[in-house]
Motif scaffolding. Structure first.
Motif, mmCIF file in Angstrom:
data_model
loop_
_atom_site.group_PDB
_atom_site.id
_atom_site.type_symbol
_atom_site.label_atom_id
_atom_site.label_comp_id
_atom_site.label_asym_id
_atom_site.label_seq_id
_atom_site.Cartn_x
_atom_site.Cartn_y
_atom_site.Cartn_z
ATOM 1 N N TYR A 86 0.762 -1.159 -0.021
ATOM 2 C CA TYR A 86 -0.043 0.002 0.134
ATOM 3 C C TYR A 86 0.828 1.371 -0.196
ATOM 4 O O TYR A 86 0.238 2.187 -0.724
ATOM 5 C CB TYR A 86 -0.672 -0.017 1.275
ATOM 6 C CG TYR A 86 -1.895 1.197 1.291
ATOM 7 C CD1 TYR A 86 -2.819 1.391 0.577
ATOM 8 C CD2 TYR A 86 -1.597 2.182 2.421
ATOM 9 C CE1 TYR A 86 -3.518 2.608 0.465
ATOM 10 C CE2 TYR A 86 -2.150 3.196 2.563
ATOM 11 C CZ TYR A 86 -3.262 3.440 1.616
ATOM 12 O OH TYR A 86 -3.998 4.718 1.840
ATOM 13 N N ARG A 110 0.339 -10.114 -5.370
ATOM 14 C CA ARG A 110 -0.560 -9.579 -4.271
ATOM 15 C C ARG A 110 -0.196 -7.872 -4.437
ATOM 16 O O ARG A 110 0.872 -7.451 -4.036
ATOM 17 C CB ARG A 110 -0.137 -10.237 -2.933
ATOM 18 C CG ARG A 110 -1.287 -9.656 -1.577
ATOM 19 C CD ARG A 110 -0.948 -10.239 -0.633
ATOM 20 N NE ARG A 110 -1.499 -9.761 0.563
ATOM 21 C CZ ARG A 110 -1.372 -8.793 1.277
ATOM 22 N NH1 ARG A 110 -0.114 -8.281 1.208
ATOM 23 N NH2 ARG A 110 -2.102 -8.376 2.374
ATOM 24 N N SER A 112 -1.669 -4.020 -3.801
ATOM 25 C CA SER A 112 -2.590 -3.042 -2.982
ATOM 26 C C SER A 112 -3.504 -2.477 -4.038
ATOM 27 O O SER A 112 -3.043 -1.947 -5.200
ATOM 28 C CB SER A 112 -1.805 -1.896 -2.178
ATOM 29 O OG SER A 112 -2.741 -1.078 -1.762
ATOM 30 N N TYR A 144 -6.232 -5.386 -0.973
ATOM 31 C CA TYR A 144 -5.133 -5.894 -1.911
ATOM 32 C C TYR A 144 -5.872 -6.979 -2.824
ATOM 33 O O TYR A 144 -6.997 -7.562 -2.350
ATOM 34 C CB TYR A 144 -4.218 -6.839 -0.971
ATOM 35 C CG TYR A 144 -3.208 -5.959 -0.272
ATOM 36 C CD1 TYR A 144 -1.923 -5.953 -0.977
ATOM 37 C CD2 TYR A 144 -3.186 -5.321 0.518
ATOM 38 C CE1 TYR A 144 -0.899 -4.989 -0.535
ATOM 39 C CE2 TYR A 144 -2.240 -4.542 1.327
ATOM 40 C CZ TYR A 144 -1.056 -4.391 0.623
ATOM 41 O OH TYR A 144 -0.016 -3.688 1.357
#
Ligand code: UD1
Length: 424
Positions: A86, A110, A112, A144
């Motif tokens: 993030y 993965r 954000s 996410y």
């Protein structure tokens, strides 16, 4: 917070060299994840979004070094890192461009959910639906996106509406998928063509980039390549508009006229003289400005990224110009700031009616997003007196050395380390 102090009115006059396109450089950088590398890129503009993407790639294990103008990126084996956090993604929506390459090469990612300019909701549903069409399992949790696929498989995907980074993400993912992928209703921006050129240099099989239908035949692996990104048509357009607005004359070295056609048509119709050559584009304006309506639309329509700057120009035209924003739903934040400088603009939904000409007067204004900031700088140069444009960190996301380039063109623009406590 840094700001610009502009003293106007000024007449823009001289020559400026176009920087490399931020929006071509971002996907080109993300493409480094697709192979062991190295990928050698040149022409990357020195702007904050590019630094953010390089930081994100560093976090993902891509080594990069600069050799003069060339940035050399090496993703290497790339087996461990799949996480775009993030803190890095929140400042730049284009971070989502790492999703497709990561899933294609590693089988998992993965990332954000992105932030970026406050110019509307800007979902990424099309990126995700496209990856699912190529066989990825996609989940959204805790802010996410997680995507997984042992190996992506070619498929047919139709975008519900053209999306630039969505098209780029899927194009990159499909390069390493098994079999053939057909993407329909694709965005047709020049930056997509540029990415396809780069991917082909890396060994990808892509046809149709720049058109509505792109066909990609997946390959087992991509290899090393060297590439120079195309010039930044939005930066070029901004400088042309600056000269048009101040009744000046400019030569933009490196401008590719074909990529700027929708803007050039309006500039010619509003009374500017244009002359294209192999090396760039010259614009001058001596007479009055005529109002000309625009409607923003995906390429080859009028670019939404020049709407705010064009609106600044229309404040100086004689009569009413209507501007319709169809790409983003919240992209008139510059209007209230322009009004503080004396502009007469009424908003009605997606339409802004600009009544001109209005003499603009210097004021304190605040940048709200990247292109809105550029619009306020243009207005500041046309306005009498001192303008302070606050929050120029937005500008620094996408314009390379803007104050230096404008100074070279005769403008009185200074970067101040902090906003003065009281306007002069
Ligand atoms: C890119 C450009 C940005 C420009 C924009 C439109 C880059 C890095 N940025 O942004 O400068 O303003 O194109 O020309 O190239 N949409 C969806 N679902 C999606 C994706 C998009 O609904 O999954 C919508 C958006 O909310 C928007 C429209 O589609 O209304 C176009 O957005 P898109 O082309 O995706 O913009 P970006 O690629 O983010």
């Amino acid at each position: 917070m840094e700001c610009f102090r502009i003293v106007g009115p000024t007449r823009i006059r001289g020559e400026v060299t176009a920087s490399g396109a931020k929006n071509a450089a971002l996907p080109a950088l993300a493409a480094s994840l697709l192979s062991e590398g190295p990928l050698e890129l040149s022409g990357l503009p020195a702007v904050r979004d590019i630094r953010t993407m390089r930081q994100l790639l560093g976090h993902l294990g891509v080594e990069s070094e600069e050799q003069g103008e060339v940035v050399r990126l090496q993703a290497g084996e790339q087996t461990h890192f799949d996480d775009a956090p993030y803190e890095l993604v929140k400042t730049m929506r284009a971070s989502i461009l790492v999703l497709g390459p990561l899933v294609a090469r590693l089988g998992h990612a993965r990332v954000s959910l992105p932030g970026g300019c406050a110019i509307g909701v800007r979902p990424i549903d099309q990126h995700l639906a496209g990856l699912e069409a190529l066989g990825a399992e996609v989940q959204l949790e805790h802010g996410y996106v997680s995507a997984r696929a042992h190996r992506l498989t070619g498929g047919v995907f139709r975008f519900t509406a053209p999306t630039v980074t969505g098209t780029e993400n899927l194009m990159m993912a499909a390069c390493l998928a098994r079999g053939t992928t057909v993407l329909q209703n694709c965005a047709r921006e020049p930056e997509i063509r540029d990415l396809a050129t780069l991917l082909r240099k890396m060994g990808a099989h892509i046809e149709g980039a720049g058109s509505e239908r792109i066909e990609i035949e997946g390959v087992e692996r991509l290899t090393s390549a060297s590439h120079r990104v195309i010039p930044d048509r939005i930066e070029i357009g901004t400088y042309l508009l600056a000269a048009a607005m101040t009744g000046g004359e400019i030569f933009v070295r490196g401008a590719i006229s074909a990529d700027l056609a929708p803007l050039l048509e309006k500039l010619a119709a509003s009374g500017c003289d244009l002359e294209a050559s192999n090396t760039g584009l010259r614009l001058s304006r001596a007479g009055d400005l005529k109002p000309r309506d625009i409607l923003t639309a995906p390429h080859p329509g009028f670019p939404t990224d020049l709407q705010a700057q064009y609106m600044a120009l229309m404040t100086q035209a004689t009569g009413q110009a209507t501007i319709c924003e169809t790409v983003f739903e919240n992209r008139f934040q510059h209007v209230s700031e322009l009004a503080r400088m004396g502009a007469d603009i009424r908003i009605n939904g997606a339409f802004a009616h600009v009544h001109g000409p209005t003499p603009l007067s210097g004021a304190r204004v605040m940048a709200t997003d990247l292109r809105a900031s550029a619009c306020l700088v243009l207005a500041g140069m046309a306005a009498g007196g001192e303008t302070i444009v606050g929050r120029i960190y937005h500008l620094d996301r996408g314009y390379e050395q803007m104050e230096l380039k404008l100074q070279q063109l005769g403008a009185r623009v200074q970067r101040l380390p902090a906003e003065p406590t009281r306007a002069a």
